[in-house]
Design an enzyme around this catalytic site. Structure first.
Site, mmCIF file in Angstrom:
data_model
loop_
_atom_site.group_PDB
_atom_site.id
_atom_site.type_symbol
_atom_site.label_atom_id
_atom_site.label_comp_id
_atom_site.label_asym_id
_atom_site.label_seq_id
_atom_site.Cartn_x
_atom_site.Cartn_y
_atom_site.Cartn_z
ATOM 1 N N GLY A 325 0.966 -1.203 -0.018
ATOM 2 C CA GLY A 325 0.150 -0.047 0.064
ATOM 3 C C GLY A 325 0.781 1.137 -0.147
ATOM 4 N N SER A 326 0.274 2.326 0.751
ATOM 5 C CA SER A 326 1.075 3.428 0.650
ATOM 6 C C SER A 326 2.424 3.492 1.445
ATOM 7 C CB SER A 326 -0.129 4.737 1.222
ATOM 8 O OG SER A 326 -1.237 4.938 0.329
ATOM 9 N N THR A 327 2.823 2.545 2.080
ATOM 10 C CA THR A 327 3.959 2.535 2.603
ATOM 11 C C THR A 327 5.065 2.570 1.857
ATOM 12 O OG1 THR A 327 4.012 0.153 3.140
ATOM 13 C CG2 THR A 327 3.003 1.273 4.776
ATOM 14 N N LEU A 328 4.649 2.150 0.652
ATOM 15 C CA LEU A 328 5.843 2.333 -0.653
ATOM 16 C C LEU A 328 5.894 3.575 -1.147
ATOM 17 C CD1 LEU A 328 7.238 -0.349 -1.700
ATOM 18 C CD2 LEU A 328 5.725 -0.212 -3.563
#
Length: 620
Positions: A325-328
C-alpha cells in the site's frame, strides 16, 4: 522229511566284521580330522575375527544424549530451558499380566489411547527386558501417587530426565520455535551417530535453524552385558558435550509490549535496530503455545490449530505477503528524485482522480474531493494517490522495479530463521515470464501506490524502512546475537555481514524523503499526526492501507456493509528518532481498516516501550 542243516562260515563272518570295523574306524578318523580342522580354523586362522565378535557380544556401547543449549534474550531473560521430567517405563518381562497392570495404572495416572498406541509400537521393537516408555512428562502429583503404590507394580519404573520448556509460552513462539520427537523425515538429514539416544530435534524457528549448535555432541558409556543383553557393569564412560547457549537480539520486554499492543487484532510487527540489523521484536498474531509440541501434542489439538481460520501456526512476519500500500510511497518518491523524474519543488494537481491520456477510466484517490496542488512532501504526508499515479507513469514499472529491488523488495532478507518468503516485486519481464501477458500502463499506476501485484512481508518492510532511515545502509537482519559454548562460558558474538550501501548520489534526496515522513507524524496535515503528540522525540513514518478485494469504478468502500475478513489491511512503517534512528518498525494489522487509526497507534506503543525508562541501548 529230513531237516536241512546249515553250517556257519566263521571265516567269512570274521572277514566281514573286520571290513565293517575298518570302515567305521576310517569314518571316525575322517570325522575327527574334520573336527580338528574346524577347531584349528576357529582357534588359529579365524581367531581375531571371532574374538572381536565375542567382545561385541560381551561389551556394548550405550549413547548418552547431551543437554540441549539454553536460549536467552538480549538481557538474559530465559526463553528456552531444560526442566527435570519424569516418565513411566514398563519392563515387559517383569509384568505377569500386562492388561490388568495397565488398567490399574490408569487409576493412578492418566493413560490416553495415544499413550497406549505409542507404547505398543515401542514394545514390539524393543527387548522384553528393556524399559518401554508408557507415559511421558508425569506431573508431580502423578509421581507422588505412583510412588506410594509402587509396591503393587513390579516391572514399572519412573525414570528422570530433562525436557524442553518455554517459560514465556505463546510470546515469541514464532521466533523461538519448538522441538518435537524425531521422525522419519528428520532422520534423513540428521547425523545418525550424533543423535543416538536423542529423542527430540528442532522443528521450526531458532530451534531448527541453530539445531547443530544447540544439540551438542553425544557421549557414550561402555558396558558389559550377559548373553541376554542385560547390563552387568560400566567399563568406561565418555561424557557428552552439552550444546551451546544462544543469546538473541530479541528484547523480551519489547516483544511482550508489541504483542499486547495489538489487542484483539491479528497481524504482525517487526522492530529492527537500523544500526546493525538486530531484530528486537518479531510479532505474529495469533500465536500458539509451543510446550504441547514438546510433550507430544494430541491429534485433535493439532487438527484444531491446523483448521483454525486465523492460522495461529502461520508466521506472518516472515511468510505473510501483503500489498504494501502507501507505505511504498516514500521509496517511490525517492526513486523519482534520484532518477531525475521529479524534484522536491515539483507540483501535481489532485482533483481526486487520475486518468491516462486518451482514456476515460478514473483511478481514484483515497480522498474523494482530492488534495489540490501538492509537492512531494505534501503527497507523502497526506498520502496523495494522484501524485504517485503520475510519478509512477513517468518512472515506468521497470525503473521502479530496479530501484525498489535495492531496498530488498521482492527477495528474501536472509534472516537466520528458516521459512522466509520473498514477496513479489513486479516488472514487465516478470509478467511476461509468469503469465505470458504484456504489461499495461494502468498496472504501473496502481503499482506506484503499492497495490496491484506488489507483495511484501512485514520483515521486508521493516528492513527497507531501516535502510531508508540510515541513508541507505542495508543490513541483513539477524536474531541470534552471540553463542556461549560450554567449554569456557564466554560469549562469542556471531559474525555479521557488512551492510550494503544503496547508491543514492544526492544526500538531499534522502533528506527530502525523510522530512516528508516526519511530516506524516508531526505535520499539521499528516495522516498519522495523532501519534506524534506527547513525545519528546520525532518519528518518521508512513501510513498505508491495502485492499483485500477490488471495487468497481464508482463503488464506494463501506466497512460496515462487508464482512470483517474483507476489511482493508492497515499498515504503518516508521523509525525513530528521525535524525539518528535507533528503532525501525513495520506494523501490519489484518483487516484493521485504517493505517492511521489502527496500525500507527500500535507502532507508537512499541516506540514508547522501547524508549521508556530503563530501556537498554539496544546495540550489539
Amino acid at each position: 522229511m529230513a531237516r536241512r542243516i546249515t553250517i556257519k562260515d566263521n571265516l567269512l563272518e570274521s572277514r566281514l566284521f573286520m571290513r565293517r570295523a575298518i570302515a567305521a574306524l576310517l569314518g571316525a578318523a575322517l570325522l575327527l580330522m574334520a573336527l580338528v580342522g574346524r577347531l584349528v580354523y576357529l582357534q588359529v586362522v579365524a581367531h581375531e575375527h571371532y574374538r572381536t565378535l565375542s567382545e561385541h557380544n560381551r561389551i556394548k556401547l550405550e549413547p548418552i544424549p547431551p543437554n540441549r543449549g539454553l536460549i536467552f534474550d538480549r538481557n538474559g531473560v530465559l526463553l528456552a530451558e531444560n526442566l527435570p521430567s519424569y516418565r513411566l517405563e514398563v519392563i515387559p518381562e517383569q509384568v505377569a499380566d500386562m492388561d490388568t497392570t495397565l488398567q490399574q495404572l490408569g487409576e493412578l495416572v492418566e493413560i490416553r489411547p495415544y499413550d497406549l498406541e505409542r507404547f505398543e509400537k515401542a514394545r514390539r521393537r524393543m527387548h522384553a527386558f528393556e524399559g518401554v516408555p508408557l507415559r511421558l512428562h508425569l506431573s508431580d502429583d502423578e509421581v507422588a501417587r505412583f510412588a506410594s503404590n509402587r509396591h503393587r507394580f513390579p516391572g514399572i519404573e519412573i525414570r528422570a530426565g530433562l525436557s524442553r520448556h518455554y517459560p514465556l509460552g505463546r510470546e515469541a513462539a514464532h521466533v523461538i520455535g519448538y522441538v518435537g520427537r524425531i521422525n522419519e523425515q528428520d532422520l534423513q538429514t540428521l547425523d545418525e551417530a550424533n543423535y543416538r539416544g536423542t529423542t527430540h530435534t528442532g522443528k521450526v524457528g531458532i530451534e531448527k535453524t541453530y539445531e547443530d549448535v544447540l544439540h551438542g555432541t553425544v557421549g557414550y558409556r561402555e558396558v558389559e552385558t550377559n548373553a541376554q543383553g542385560r547390563t552387568l557393569r560400566v567399563l568406561e564412560r565418555q561424557p557428552p558435550v552439552p550444546g551451546s547457549n544462544l543469546y538473541l537480539t530479541l528484547d523480551a520486554r519489547l516483544q511482550q509490549a508489541a504483542e499486547a499492543a495489538f489487542g484483539d487484532y491479528n497481524g504482525s510487527a517487526v522492530a529492527i535496530d537500523p544500526r546493525n540489523g538486530a531484530v528486537l521484536a518479531l510479532v505474529s498474531l495469533p500465536n500458539y503455545d509451543p510446550n504441547p509440541f514438546v510433550k507430544g501434542i494430541e491429534y485433535r489439538d493439532y487438527q484444531a490449530l491446523q483448521s483454525d481460520p486465523d492460522r495461529p501456526l502461520f508466521n506472518r512476519a516472515l511468510r505473510g505477503q501483503y500489498p504494501p500500500g502507501s507505505t511504498l510511497k516514500p521509496f517511490i518518491g525517492l526513486a523519482g528524485l534520484e532518477l531525475g523524474v521529479t524534484t522536491s519543488h515539483s507540483h501535481t494537481f489532485c482533483p481526486g482522480y487520475y486518468s491516462l491520456p486518451g482514456q476515460e477510466h478514473k483511478y481514484r484517490d483515497w480522498k474523494r474531493g482530492g488534495h489540490g496542488t501538492v509537492d512531494l512532501l505534501g503527497a507523502i504526508s497526506q498520502s496523495c494517490d494522484v501524485y504517485f499515479y503520475d510519478l509512477a507513469r513517468s518512472l515506468g514499472i521497470d525503473r521502479m522495479h530496479d530501484f525498489l529491488a535495492q531496498f530488498g523488495f521482492g527477495a528474501k532478507t536472509g534472516i537466520d530463521i528458516v521459512g522466509e518468503l520473498g514477496g513479489l516485486l513486479p516488472s514487465s519481464a516478470w509478467k511476461r515470464r509468469t503469465r505470458n501477458e504484456p504489461w499495461f500502463p494502468g498496472e504501473t499506476l496502481i503499482s506506484g501506490i503499492g497495490q496491484g501485484f506488489n507483495l511484501a512481508t512485514p520483515l521486508q518492510l521493516a528492513v527497507a524502512t531501516a535502510a531508508l532511515g540510515s541513508y541507505g545502509k542495508l543490513y541483513r537482519p539477524h536474531v541470534v546475537r552471540a553463542l556461549q559454548p560450554p567449554a569456557d562460558g564466554s560469549l562469542q558474538p556471531v559474525h555479521l555481514d557488512p551492510p550494503r550501501q544503496i547508491p543514492i548520489h544526492e544526500r538531499h534526496n534522502w533528506e527530502t524523503a525523510i522530512d516528508a515522513m516526519i511530516e506524516v507524524v508531526h505535520g499539521r496535515r499528516g495522516t498519522a499526526r495523532r501519534i506524534g503528540q506527547g513525545i519528546d522525540y520525532r518519528i518518521a513514518g508512513k501510513t498505508g492501507t491495502a485492499q483485500v478485494f477490488g471495487l468497481a469504478q464508482e463503488e464506494k468502500y463501506d466497512a460496515e456493509k462487508i464482512a470483517k475478513r474483507l476489511h482493508d489491511h492497515a499498515l504503518f512503517v516508521a523509525f525513530a528518532p528521525a535524525d539518528e534512528p535507533r528503532l525501525a518498525v513495520a506494523v501490519v494489522v489484518e483487516n484493521g481498516g485504517s493505517g492511521a487509526a489502527v496500525a500507527a497507534p500500535i507502532a507508537r506503543r512499541i516506540f514508547d516501550a522501547y524508549f521508556g525508562e530503563g530501556q537498554a541501548d539496544g546495540t550489539d
